[in-house]
Scaffold this motif. Structure first.
Motif, mmCIF file in Angstrom:
data_model
loop_
_atom_site.group_PDB
_atom_site.id
_atom_site.type_symbol
_atom_site.label_atom_id
_atom_site.label_comp_id
_atom_site.label_asym_id
_atom_site.label_seq_id
_atom_site.Cartn_x
_atom_site.Cartn_y
_atom_site.Cartn_z
ATOM 1 N N ARG A 39 -3.185 13.062 3.524
ATOM 2 C CA ARG A 39 -2.050 13.798 2.959
ATOM 3 C C ARG A 39 -0.979 12.887 2.373
ATOM 4 N NH1 ARG A 39 -1.210 19.012 4.784
ATOM 5 N NH2 ARG A 39 0.549 18.916 3.349
ATOM 6 N N GLU A 40 -1.205 11.560 2.425
ATOM 7 C CA GLU A 40 -0.235 10.570 1.949
ATOM 8 C C GLU A 40 1.119 10.735 2.631
ATOM 9 O OE1 GLU A 40 -0.604 11.088 -2.416
ATOM 10 O OE2 GLU A 40 -1.473 9.074 -2.376
ATOM 11 N N GLY A 90 0.805 -1.215 0.000
ATOM 12 C CA GLY A 90 0.000 0.000 0.000
ATOM 13 C C GLY A 90 0.834 1.259 0.000
ATOM 14 N N LEU A 91 2.154 1.119 -0.166
ATOM 15 C CA LEU A 91 3.043 2.288 -0.173
ATOM 16 C C LEU A 91 3.505 2.573 -1.591
ATOM 17 C CD1 LEU A 91 5.441 2.025 2.912
ATOM 18 C CD2 LEU A 91 3.294 3.251 2.682
ATOM 19 N N GLN A 92 3.065 3.658 -2.143
ATOM 20 C CA GLN A 92 3.584 4.151 -3.411
ATOM 21 C C GLN A 92 4.621 5.215 -3.059
ATOM 22 O OE1 GLN A 92 2.707 2.798 -6.279
ATOM 23 N NE2 GLN A 92 1.057 1.517 -5.443
ATOM 24 N N LEU A 93 5.882 4.820 -3.019
ATOM 25 C CA LEU A 93 6.915 5.672 -2.428
ATOM 26 C C LEU A 93 7.075 7.007 -3.143
ATOM 27 C CD1 LEU A 93 9.644 3.062 -1.486
ATOM 28 C CD2 LEU A 93 7.899 4.108 -0.055
ATOM 29 N N GLN A 127 6.582 18.128 -0.372
ATOM 30 C CA GLN A 127 5.519 18.694 0.459
ATOM 31 C C GLN A 127 4.756 19.802 -0.270
ATOM 32 O OE1 GLN A 127 6.858 18.845 4.461
ATOM 33 N NE2 GLN A 127 5.344 20.343 5.094
ATOM 34 N N ILE A 128 5.438 20.535 -1.177
ATOM 35 C CA ILE A 128 4.772 21.666 -1.841
ATOM 36 C C ILE A 128 4.357 21.322 -3.272
ATOM 37 C CG2 ILE A 128 6.059 23.314 -0.441
ATOM 38 C CD1 ILE A 128 7.766 23.925 -2.927
ATOM 39 N N SER A 129 4.447 20.036 -3.637
ATOM 40 C CA SER A 129 4.047 19.658 -4.999
ATOM 41 C C SER A 129 2.576 20.041 -5.203
ATOM 42 C CB SER A 129 4.236 18.162 -5.211
ATOM 43 O OG SER A 129 3.428 17.433 -4.311
ATOM 44 N N GLY A 130 2.311 20.637 -6.328
ATOM 45 C CA GLY A 130 0.961 21.121 -6.588
ATOM 46 C C GLY A 130 0.765 22.567 -6.191
#
Length: 809
Positions: A256-257, A143-146, A627-630
Motif C-alpha cells: 500500500r506504500e 527507497g522513499l518516494q515521499l 489515502q483515497i487517491s484513485g
C-alpha cells in the motif's frame, strides 16, 4: 573584580584553544560564566564525544543552547579563516517539536544578543524529522518516494495490524490452534468462540504492535526473530508467531506504500550506507548535539553516530553490526557527538522501543575516556523537595536491590535509578531565585480517609494558595492515568468556579481536540442529510463550536426535511432555528459545488477553527486525500475518516507552545505524570498514591488467562531485549515474565521521581485509605495499600506528615 579576572582567564584559554577573535572570546566567556559548573562543561566542548548526565532541574536545555551557540561561534571563526565553502552546521536533535522550537529560540537569542552573529549555522530537528530530511534528499537510496507514500502511526487497533493478524491465522493454522487450546481446553464450542475473539482482537494485535516496534527500531528482521525463537522453549513459540505477524505487516505496508516512523530511520540509514551520500551528509555537519538521549532507540543512536563522524577522518572500516545487520562505517577518528540526558527520567521504555540502557552504556564509555559531565546541581526546587526526591531514589534502589536478589533471572535487570543525588546550587548562582524558599512546609504528606476526603484537603490547600495573587503562581495536580484526572476535574470544577480559580484539564483538552470526529460528523450529514442521527450529530458539533445557539436538537432532528427545507404550510421557524437551518443548507450546497478534495478544508473554515486547528485540518485533509487517491468519492472519504476516528490516534498540529499552556500562571492544571515531564510548577499536588497504580500490579487480563499466567506481548518484549543486550541466553517464558515485571516496576518508580521533581515551592502528596480498585468505577471504594515509597517518606520526614487532626472533616 574576581569575575573580571575569571573572564580574562577564560578568554585567554578560549583564544589558545580555538580560532576565536578577542571580542567574541570575551562574549563566550560571559556566556560561560553565566552557567553552572555542569553546564560549563558542555560549553567547553570542542570536539569528540561527550556524555552529559543531568538531574531534574539542572538546566539541560539552557546549557545545551549556550553550548550550541558557542560551538556555532567557533565554527564561524574557523570558516572565516578558511574557505567559505567549508562552513558546516551544527545539528541539534530533540525529542518533541515543542522542545525543538524552545531550544531553537534560545540558541538564536544567544547568537543575536550575546555573540552578535547571524542566527544561522545550526539546525534543530526531532529525530524523525532529521531522518526524513536525509531520506528525502536521496530518494533513490532511501527507497522513499515521499509523494507516493503515506505516514501512519500503527497501534493495536490499526487496520494493518488487524489484517496482518487475520492473514497470519490463515497461513499458520497449527500455531493458531495451539494458542486456541491454551493451557487447557475441554472443547466446548462457546469457549472456543470466546477464545477466538480474544486472540483475534486483543492478544495477537497486542503482540504484533509490541514486537514490530521493538524489532524495527533495532533493525531486526522477521528472520532474526525466528532464529532467536529456536533458542527458547515455550509451548507457543511466541517469537516465531511474532515473526510471522511482523512479516505480514511489512508486506501490507509495502503493497500500500505506507511507512511508519521506524521506516524513516531505516530509510536514512540506507542512505548513509552509501559512501558518497554519507560523505555529502557528514560534510554538512561539524557536530551533533542530542537532548533527552535516554529516550533513543538503537537505530536512532546509530544514525546520530554516523552523522557525527568526521567524513575527512582516517580511512574507514566497514563492519557488520551484529545487532542491526547493517553494514555501517566505523571511523577511526572520534565522533563529534554530545548526548545529554537523564536515565533516571526514562519513563517511556515499557511502551516504546526506547531503552535507557544504551545511554547508560554511552555514559560509561565516555567516563572511561574522562568525557562524562555530570550536571547534579538543580535550582528548580526548594531544598526539602530535593531531599525528598533523593531519599525516594535511594530507598527505591535499596528496596529494588532486595527484590533483584530474589529473582531467578536478573542478568538483564538493572536498578531503576543511576545513583546520582540532586544537589542544591552554590551561593551566588546565576539563576534567579534558585532553590526558592518553601511555601508552608515545602513538603506535605497526607493520608485522607478516602478519595472524597482527598478532594476536600486538596481544594482547601488550593484555595489558600490562590488567595493572594494567583497571577504570580502556577499549580498542577499530577495523576497517574486520565480517568483519575477526569474524575478529579469534575469534583474540583464547582469549587474552582466558586473561588474564581481557572481549572485546566489537559486530558479534557485532548478529548475535545477531536477534529477528525467533527469533520466526519459533518461529512456524514452532507452525505445523508435526511438521517436524524447524522443531522443531530452535525448540529451538536455546531453547538459545541458556538456557531448556532443551544436549542432542542432532538426536535430539529426528528423531522429533517421540515427543518432543512420548510414548506409553505410549515410553522414559522424561530430565529435560532433559522440560523441553524441556513448553516446546514450552506454545508449541503458546498457538498454539491466543491470537489471532494476541498471539502475538509472548507468545513474547517466553516467551523471557525483557529490557527492550530486549521493546520490540523489541513494535515487531515492531506492524509485522507492521499489515502483515497484513485478512488476519490464520498464513500471512500467517509471510510478513510471512519478508520482514523475509530482506530488511530490522529496527532494535532500545535502552533502554540504547549509548555506555556500547561504552566500558565493563575491556573490549576490537571495533567498526567507522563505529560508533566519537562515542566514545572510552583505547587505540585500528587494524590492517589496507591500500590495498585505505582508501581502497579503486572496482571494478566481474565479473558486471556487461558494462555497461562503471562501475556505474550510482554514476554516477547523481554526476550527481544535480552537478545539485543547480548545476553548469554534468551529467557524462557517464566523468566521473561519476571524480567517484564521488573522493567515495569522500575519505570513506574522513575515516573514518580519525575512527578516529585516538578515542584518548585510545595510538594503535596497523599495516599487515601480507601480508593477504587479501578478508576473506571470510582464509586467502588475499598481499602488500598499505599505506594511503598509513601510510608517510607512519612517515616523519613515525620515533621511533614499532617495528622488527621489537622485535616478537614
Amino acid at each position: 573584580m574576581s569575575d573580571v579576572n575569571n573572564i580574562d582567564t577564560v578568554t585567554q584559554e578560549l583564544s589558545d584553544k580555538s580560532p576565536v577573535s578577542t571580542l567574541r572570546a570575551e562574549a563566550i566567556a560571559r556566556i560561560r560564566n553565566s552557567l553552572r559548573p555542569g553546564q560549563q562543561q558542555m560549553a567547553d566542548w570542542n570536539c569528540g564525544p561527550l556524555a552529559v548526565s543531568a538531574v531534574p532541574g539542572a538546566g539541560k536545555s539552557t546549557g545545551m543552547a549556550a553550548a550550541a551557540a558557542i560551538a556555532v561561534a567557533r565554527q564561524y571563526e574557523l570558516a572565516a579563516q578558511s574557505r567559505p565553502a567549508s562552513r558546516r552546521q551544527l545539528v541539534v536533535v530533540t525529542f518533541t517539536r515543542s522542545a525543538a522550537a524552545n531550544i531553537k529560540a534560545k540558541i538564536r537569542k544567544y547568537l543575536r544578543d550575546d555573540l552578535s552573529l547571524p542566527q544561522t549555522g545550526f539546525v534543530v530537528y526531532t529525530l524523525h524529522g532529521l531522518a526524513l530530511n536525509i531520506a528525502s534528499r536521496h530518494p533513490e537510496l532511501s527507497g522513499l518516494q515521499l509523494e507516493n507514500v503515506t505516514l501512519i502511526t500503527p497501534n493495536q487497533s490499526h487496520r494493518f495490524i488487524r489484517t496482518a493478524v487475520e492473514q497470519w491465522i490463515a497461513n499458520h493454522p497449527s500455531l493458531y490452534l495451539r494458542l486456541l487450546e491454551g493451557s487447557q481446553f475441554d472443547g466446548e464450542e462457546t469457549e472456543r468462540l470466546r477464545r477466538q475473539s480474544v486472540l483475534r482482537t486483543e492478544v495477537l494485535p497486542d503482540l504484533a504492535t509490541t514486537v514490530i516496534h521493538e524489532a524495527k527500531s533495532s533493525g531486526l528482521s522477521p528472520e532474526d526473530l525466528r532464529q532467536w525463537s529456536k533458542q527458547t522453549s515455550d509451548p507457543y513459540a511466541i517469537l516465531n508467531i511474532a515473526a510471522g505477524l511482523y512479516e505480514q505487516y511489512q508486506k501490507l505496508m509495502r503493497s500500500r506504500e505506507f511507512i511508519d516512523y521506524d521506516d524513516m530511520i531505516l530509510a536514512a540509514l540506507r542512505v548513509l550506507e552509501n559512501d558518497s551520500a554519507r560523505r555529502i551528509e557528514q560534510n554538512q555537519v561539524f557536530a551533533v548535539f542530542e537532548d533527552e538521549a535516554q529516550d533513543s532507540s538503537p537505530l536512532q543512536t546509530k544514525l546520530l553516530e554516523i552523522l557525527a563522524s568526521n567524513a575527512e577522518g582516517d580511512e574507514e572500516d566497514k563492519t557488520i553490526n551484529p545487532i542491526t545487520n547493517y553494514q555501517l562505517p566505523i571511523t577511526q577518528s572520534p565522533i563529534n557527538l554530545v548526548r545529554v540526558g537523564d536515565p533516571n527520567q526514562a519513563i517511556n521504555s515499557t511502551f516504546t522501543p526506547a531503552d535507557p540502557i544504551y545511554f547508560r552504556e554511552f555514559c560509561a564509555e565516555c567516563d572511561r575516556m574522562s568525557r562524562l559531565a555530570t550536571m547534579d546541581q538543580a535550582g528548580r526546587s526548594t531544598r526539602i523537595i530535593l531531599e525528598a526526591a533523593n531519599f525516594a531514589l535511594e530507598w527505591i534502589n535499596s528496596f529494588y536491590g532486595v527484590k533483584m536478589q530474589q529473582s531467578s533471572h536478573d542478568s538483564v535487570i538493572s536498578l531503576p535509578f543511576r545513583p546520582q543525588r540532586i544537589r542544591a546550587v552554590d551561593t551566588g548562582d546565576p539563576q534567579a531565585d534558585a532553590n526558592p524558599a518553601a511555601v508552608g512546609r515545602g513538603l506535605e504528606l497526607y493520608t485522607p480517609r478516602d478519595i472524597h476526603h482527598t478532594v476536600e484537603l486538596l481544594s482547601q490547600r488550593v484555595i489558600e494558595l490562590f488567595a493572594d495573587d494567583p497571577s504570580k503562581i502556577s499549580a498542577a495536580v499530577l495523576v497517574r492515568e486520565n480517568r483519575q484526572g477526569r474524575w478529579l476535574a469534575e469534583a474540583l470544577e464547582p469549587i474552582c468556579k466558586e473561588h474564581k480559580i481557572t481549572l485546566y484539564d489537559v486530558g479534557e483538552r485532548d478529548r475535545r481536540s477531536q477534529i477528525p470526529q467533527e469533520i466526519l460528523a459533518l461529512l456524514q450529514f452532507c452525505d445523508r442529510p435526511h438521517s436524524p442521527d447524522y443531522l443531530k450529530a452535525a448540529l451538536e458539533v455546531l453547538v459545541e463550536r458556538q456557531l448556532i445557539p443551544t436549542q432542542d436538537l432532538n426536535a430539529l432532528a426528528s423531522l429533517p426535511e421540515d427543518f432543512l427545507y420548510p414548506g409553505p404550510l410549515a410553522a414559522p421557524q424561530s430565529e435560532t432555528v433559522q440560523k441553524a437551518s441556513h448553516l446546514c443548507r450552506s454545508l449541503l450546497r458546498a457538498r454539491l459545488e466543491l470537489p471532494i478534495y476541498q471539502l475538509i478544508s472548507f468545513l474547517a473554515l466553516a467551523l471557525n477553527y483557529d490557527q492550530a486547528e486549521l493546520a490540523t485540518a489541513d494535515k487531515l485533509a492531506e492524509r485522507v486525500n492521499q489515502q483515497i487517491s484513485g478512488n476519490s468519492s464520498m464513500g471512500a472519504m467517509l471510510s478513510a475518516l471512519s478508520e482514523i476516528v475509530s482506530s488511530e490516534r490522529f496527532e494535532a498540529v500545535e502552533t502554540e507552545d504547549l509548555e506555556a499552556r500547561y504552566t500558565r500562571n493563575g491556573q490549576l492544571t490537571i495533567i498526567t505524570m507522563h505529560k508533566a515531564k519537562g515542566l514545572d510548577w510552583d505547587y505540585v499536588f500528587i494524590p492517589f498514591l496507591h500500590e495498585n497504580l505505582i508501581p502497579g500490579r503486572f496482571w494478566v487480563p481474565p479473558q486471556s488467562q487461558f494462555l497461562g499466567d503471562f501475556t505474550l506481548s510482554e514476554v516477547a518484549r523481554a526476550q527481544v531485549r535480552a537478545a539485543l543486550h547480548n545476553e548469554s541466553q534468551i529467557p524462557d517464558v517464566s523468566q521473561a515474565w519476571e524480567v517484564a515485571k521488573h522493567l515495569k516496576t522500575a519505570e513506574e518508580y522513575r515516573l514518580l521521581y519525575v512527578a516529585m521533581t516538578r515542584a518548585k515551592r510545595l510538594l503535596w502528596m497523599s495516599a487515601a485509605q480507601k480508593a477504587p480498585f479501578t478508576w473506571s468505577k470510582p464509586e467502588n471504594l475499598q481499602e488500598q495499600a499505599p505506594c511503598p515509597v509513601f510510608p517510607a517518606l512519612k517515616r523519613q520526614f515525620p515533621d511533614y506528615v499532617l495528622s488527621l487532626a489537622t485535616m478537614v472533616h
